[in-house]
Design a protein around this motif. Structure first.
Motif, PDB file in Angstrom:
ATOM      1  N   ARG A  14     124.480 -12.984 -39.102  1.00  0.00           N
ATOM      2  CA  ARG A  14     125.362 -13.889 -39.846  1.00  0.00           C
ATOM      3  C   ARG A  14     124.647 -15.198 -40.170  1.00  0.00           C
ATOM      4  NH1 ARG A  14     128.588 -18.156 -39.616  1.00  0.00           N
ATOM      5  NH2 ARG A  14     128.056 -18.691 -37.473  1.00  0.00           N
ATOM      6  N   GLN A  15     123.963 -15.763 -39.173  1.00  0.00           N
ATOM      7  CA  GLN A  15     123.267 -17.030 -39.390  1.00  0.00           C
ATOM      8  C   GLN A  15     122.045 -16.857 -40.294  1.00  0.00           C
ATOM      9  OE1 GLN A  15     122.811 -19.905 -36.255  1.00  0.00           O
ATOM     10  NE2 GLN A  15     124.531 -19.031 -35.091  1.00  0.00           N
ATOM     11  N   LEU A  16     121.334 -15.750 -40.173  1.00  0.00           N
ATOM     12  CA  LEU A  16     120.194 -15.501 -41.059  1.00  0.00           C
ATOM     13  C   LEU A  16     120.661 -15.355 -42.503  1.00  0.00           C
ATOM     14  CD1 LEU A  16     118.136 -13.086 -38.796  1.00  0.00           C
ATOM     15  CD2 LEU A  16     117.445 -15.399 -39.507  1.00  0.00           C
ATOM     16  N   VAL A  17     121.783 -14.673 -42.721  1.00  0.00           N
ATOM     17  CA  VAL A  17     122.344 -14.534 -44.071  1.00  0.00           C
ATOM     18  C   VAL A  17     122.706 -15.912 -44.627  1.00  0.00           C
ATOM     19  CG1 VAL A  17     124.371 -13.687 -45.346  1.00  0.00           C
ATOM     20  CG2 VAL A  17     123.116 -12.148 -43.816  1.00  0.00           C
ATOM     21  N   LEU A  18     123.289 -16.760 -43.792  1.00  0.00           N
ATOM     22  CA  LEU A  18     123.614 -18.120 -44.243  1.00  0.00           C
ATOM     23  C   LEU A  18     122.348 -18.869 -44.651  1.00  0.00           C
ATOM     24  CD1 LEU A  18     126.355 -19.128 -41.630  1.00  0.00           C
ATOM     25  CD2 LEU A  18     126.684 -18.692 -44.078  1.00  0.00           C
ATOM     26  N   TYR A  19     121.281 -18.745 -43.856  1.00  0.00           N
ATOM     27  CA  TYR A  19     120.014 -19.404 -44.197  1.00  0.00           C
ATOM     28  C   TYR A  19     119.449 -18.852 -45.505  1.00  0.00           C
ATOM     29  CZ  TYR A  19     115.084 -20.374 -44.468  1.00  0.00           C
ATOM     30  OH  TYR A  19     113.851 -20.733 -44.938  1.00  0.00           O
ATOM     31  N   LEU A  20     119.483 -17.543 -45.684  1.00  0.00           N
ATOM     32  CA  LEU A  20     118.935 -16.934 -46.906  1.00  0.00           C
ATOM     33  C   LEU A  20     119.715 -17.390 -48.143  1.00  0.00           C
ATOM     34  CD1 LEU A  20     118.173 -13.360 -45.554  1.00  0.00           C
ATOM     35  CD2 LEU A  20     116.495 -15.137 -46.145  1.00  0.00           C
ATOM     36  N   ALA A  21     120.985 -17.719 -47.960  1.00  0.00           N
ATOM     37  CA  ALA A  21     121.801 -18.220 -49.071  1.00  0.00           C
ATOM     38  C   ALA A  21     121.642 -19.733 -49.253  1.00  0.00           C
ATOM     39  CB  ALA A  21     123.275 -17.879 -48.840  1.00  0.00           C
ATOM     40  N   ASP A  22     121.349 -20.439 -48.161  1.00  0.00           N
ATOM     41  CA  ASP A  22     121.272 -21.904 -48.200  1.00  0.00           C
ATOM     42  C   ASP A  22     120.244 -22.370 -47.175  1.00  0.00           C
ATOM     43  OD1 ASP A  22     121.610 -24.654 -48.170  1.00  0.00           O
ATOM     44  OD2 ASP A  22     123.704 -24.580 -47.505  1.00  0.00           O
ATOM     45  N   ALA A  23     119.100 -22.832 -47.652  1.00  0.00           N
ATOM     46  CA  ALA A  23     118.005 -23.249 -46.780  1.00  0.00           C
ATOM     47  C   ALA A  23     118.390 -24.401 -45.854  1.00  0.00           C
ATOM     48  CB  ALA A  23     116.788 -23.649 -47.615  1.00  0.00           C
ATOM     49  N   GLU A  24     119.494 -25.075 -46.130  1.00  0.00           N
ATOM     50  CA  GLU A  24     119.946 -26.194 -45.297  1.00  0.00           C
ATOM     51  C   GLU A  24     120.636 -25.733 -44.012  1.00  0.00           C
ATOM     52  OE1 GLU A  24     119.621 -29.507 -45.939  1.00  0.00           O
ATOM     53  OE2 GLU A  24     118.618 -29.223 -47.855  1.00  0.00           O
ATOM     54  N   HIS A  25     120.909 -24.434 -43.894  1.00  0.00           N
ATOM     55  CA  HIS A  25     121.617 -23.942 -42.713  1.00  0.00           C
ATOM     56  C   HIS A  25     120.863 -24.308 -41.438  1.00  0.00           C
ATOM     57  CE1 HIS A  25     123.955 -21.491 -40.027  1.00  0.00           C
ATOM     58  NE2 HIS A  25     122.837 -20.958 -39.583  1.00  0.00           N
ATOM     59  N   LEU A  26     121.580 -24.838 -40.460  1.00  0.00           N
ATOM     60  CA  LEU A  26     121.006 -25.154 -39.153  1.00  0.00           C
ATOM     61  C   LEU A  26     121.390 -24.046 -38.180  1.00  0.00           C
ATOM     62  CD1 LEU A  26     121.816 -28.972 -38.947  1.00  0.00           C
ATOM     63  CD2 LEU A  26     119.640 -27.876 -39.558  1.00  0.00           C
ATOM     64  N   PHE A  27     120.390 -23.492 -37.534  1.00  0.00           N
ATOM     65  CA  PHE A  27     120.626 -22.399 -36.597  1.00  0.00           C
ATOM     66  C   PHE A  27     121.150 -22.924 -35.272  1.00  0.00           C
ATOM     67  CE2 PHE A  27     117.533 -20.607 -39.534  1.00  0.00           C
ATOM     68  CZ  PHE A  27     118.084 -19.354 -39.769  1.00  0.00           C
ATOM     69  N   GLY A  28     122.004 -22.135 -34.673  1.00  0.00           N
ATOM     70  CA  GLY A  28     122.512 -22.407 -33.334  1.00  0.00           C
ATOM     71  C   GLY A  28     122.539 -21.100 -32.565  1.00  0.00           C
ATOM     72  N   LEU A  29     121.376 -20.658 -32.144  1.00  0.00           N
ATOM     73  CA  LEU A  29     121.254 -19.369 -31.465  1.00  0.00           C
ATOM     74  C   LEU A  29     120.623 -19.559 -30.087  1.00  0.00           C
ATOM     75  CD1 LEU A  29     119.878 -17.301 -34.479  1.00  0.00           C
ATOM     76  CD2 LEU A  29     122.150 -17.101 -33.448  1.00  0.00           C
ATOM     77  N   PRO A  30     121.026 -18.764 -29.113  1.00  0.00           N
ATOM     78  CA  PRO A  30     120.422 -18.850 -27.780  1.00  0.00           C
ATOM     79  C   PRO A  30     119.075 -18.114 -27.750  1.00  0.00           C
ATOM     80  CG  PRO A  30     122.106 -17.147 -27.786  1.00  0.00           C
ATOM     81  CD  PRO A  30     122.115 -17.781 -29.156  1.00  0.00           C
ATOM     82  N   LEU A  31     118.004 -18.876 -27.795  1.00  0.00           N
ATOM     83  CA  LEU A  31     116.665 -18.297 -27.807  1.00  0.00           C
ATOM     84  C   LEU A  31     116.151 -18.155 -26.377  1.00  0.00           C
ATOM     85  CD1 LEU A  31     115.130 -20.408 -30.719  1.00  0.00           C
ATOM     86  CD2 LEU A  31     116.341 -18.211 -30.853  1.00  0.00           C
ATOM     87  N   ARG A  32     115.645 -16.988 -26.063  1.00  0.00           N
ATOM     88  CA  ARG A  32     115.103 -16.738 -24.724  1.00  0.00           C
ATOM     89  C   ARG A  32     113.851 -17.592 -24.527  1.00  0.00           C
ATOM     90  NH1 ARG A  32     113.341 -10.812 -22.544  1.00  0.00           N
ATOM     91  NH2 ARG A  32     113.556 -11.303 -20.356  1.00  0.00           N
ATOM     92  N   PRO A  33     113.799 -18.361 -23.449  1.00  0.00           N
ATOM     93  CA  PRO A  33     112.592 -19.152 -23.209  1.00  0.00           C
ATOM     94  C   PRO A  33     111.364 -18.239 -23.136  1.00  0.00           C
ATOM     95  CG  PRO A  33     114.352 -19.787 -21.704  1.00  0.00           C
ATOM     96  CD  PRO A  33     114.805 -18.537 -22.411  1.00  0.00           C
ATOM     97  N   SER A  34     110.330 -18.622 -23.867  1.00  0.00           N
ATOM     98  CA  SER A  34     109.108 -17.823 -23.865  1.00  0.00           C
ATOM     99  C   SER A  34     107.933 -18.713 -24.218  1.00  0.00           C
ATOM    100  CB  SER A  34     109.219 -16.651 -24.849  1.00  0.00           C
ATOM    101  OG  SER A  34     109.382 -17.144 -26.161  1.00  0.00           O
ATOM    102  N   GLY A  35     106.745 -18.189 -24.100  1.00  0.00           N
ATOM    103  CA  GLY A  35     105.546 -18.919 -24.464  1.00  0.00           C
ATOM    104  C   GLY A  35     105.038 -19.820 -23.357  1.00  0.00           C
ATOM    105  N   THR A  36     103.836 -20.292 -23.568  1.00  0.00           N
ATOM    106  CA  THR A  36     103.223 -21.231 -22.635  1.00  0.00           C
ATOM    107  C   THR A  36     103.823 -22.616 -22.845  1.00  0.00           C
ATOM    108  OG1 THR A  36     101.466 -21.885 -24.153  1.00  0.00           O
ATOM    109  CG2 THR A  36     101.040 -19.936 -22.775  1.00  0.00           C
ATOM    110  N   SER A  37     103.515 -23.512 -21.947  1.00  0.00           N
ATOM    111  CA  SER A  37     103.980 -24.893 -22.090  1.00  0.00           C
ATOM    112  C   SER A  37     103.487 -25.488 -23.407  1.00  0.00           C
ATOM    113  CB  SER A  37     103.493 -25.716 -20.900  1.00  0.00           C
ATOM    114  OG  SER A  37     103.785 -27.078 -21.083  1.00  0.00           O
ATOM    115  N   PHE A  38     102.226 -25.260 -23.749  1.00  0.00           N
ATOM    116  CA  PHE A  38     101.686 -25.785 -24.994  1.00  0.00           C
ATOM    117  C   PHE A  38     102.392 -25.168 -26.205  1.00  0.00           C
ATOM    118  CE2 PHE A  38      98.711 -25.433 -28.591  1.00  0.00           C
ATOM    119  CZ  PHE A  38      98.583 -26.780 -28.882  1.00  0.00           C
ATOM    120  N   GLN A  39     102.581 -23.851 -26.199  1.00  0.00           N
ATOM    121  CA  GLN A  39     103.280 -23.206 -27.316  1.00  0.00           C
ATOM    122  C   GLN A  39     104.671 -23.782 -27.495  1.00  0.00           C
ATOM    123  OE1 GLN A  39     102.912 -19.145 -25.989  1.00  0.00           O
ATOM    124  NE2 GLN A  39     101.172 -18.735 -27.355  1.00  0.00           N
TER     125      GLN A  39
END
Length: 162
Positions: free
Chosen positions: A56-81
């Protein structure tokens, strides 16, 4: 990052078609593990509520580049990343930053920033496409220097009016 050798997509909970590419969503019920750029092909209907919300949020972004995402992203990557991704997430829509600018802010090398961009597991949501080479060149994208992924980067930048 694409189809497996047998031609079957890896275990995505949803796959959304976009102009010239697809976005594959890997998640459990609580967190997004990965959003990947995939070559054009078939969609996969969301298999759980979080996949449906992500689509749903990706579709909103594809329709309007101003869309701000609010998704729970799993912590990943190194501290630097994670520090690089935090800098990238702060780049406003319609703007870009050079790898060197981000590197300077983090007291590191542009190549290290590029490697962190390539390791970004959250395509579009953490907008690595907004990071470009000095002098206005595209630079790489998703660990690629050519092929369909650079076309995706061009499309995303045009979509955002960059």
């Amino acid at each position: 990052m694409g189809a497996t050798a047998a031609g079957v997509e890896p275990d995505y909970q949803a796959v959304l078609a976009a102009p010239g590419f697809r976005l594959g969503v890997r998640c459990d019920d609580d967190e997004i593990h990965r959003i990947a750029f995939l070559p054009p092909g078939a969609e996969v209907a969301p298999r759980n509520a979080l996949a449906a919300e992500t689509v749903r949020q990706l579709v909103l972004y594809l329709a309007d580049a101003e869309h701000l995402f609010g998704l729970p992203l799993r912590p990943s990557g190194t501290s630097f990343q994670r520090r690089v991704w935090q800098q990238i997430t702060a780049i406003p829509t319609h703007q870009t930053r050079a790898y060197g600018e981000i590197a300077k802010a983090l007291h590191n090398a542009p190549r290290a920033v590029g490697q962190a961009c390539g390791a970004n597991p959250f395509a579009v949501v953490v907008p690595c496409h907004r990071v470009v080479a000095s002098g206005g060149g595209l630079g790489g994208f998703a660990r690629q220097n050519g092929g369909f992924l650079l076309d995706v980067k061009r499309w995303l930048l045009a979509h955002e009016g960059c």
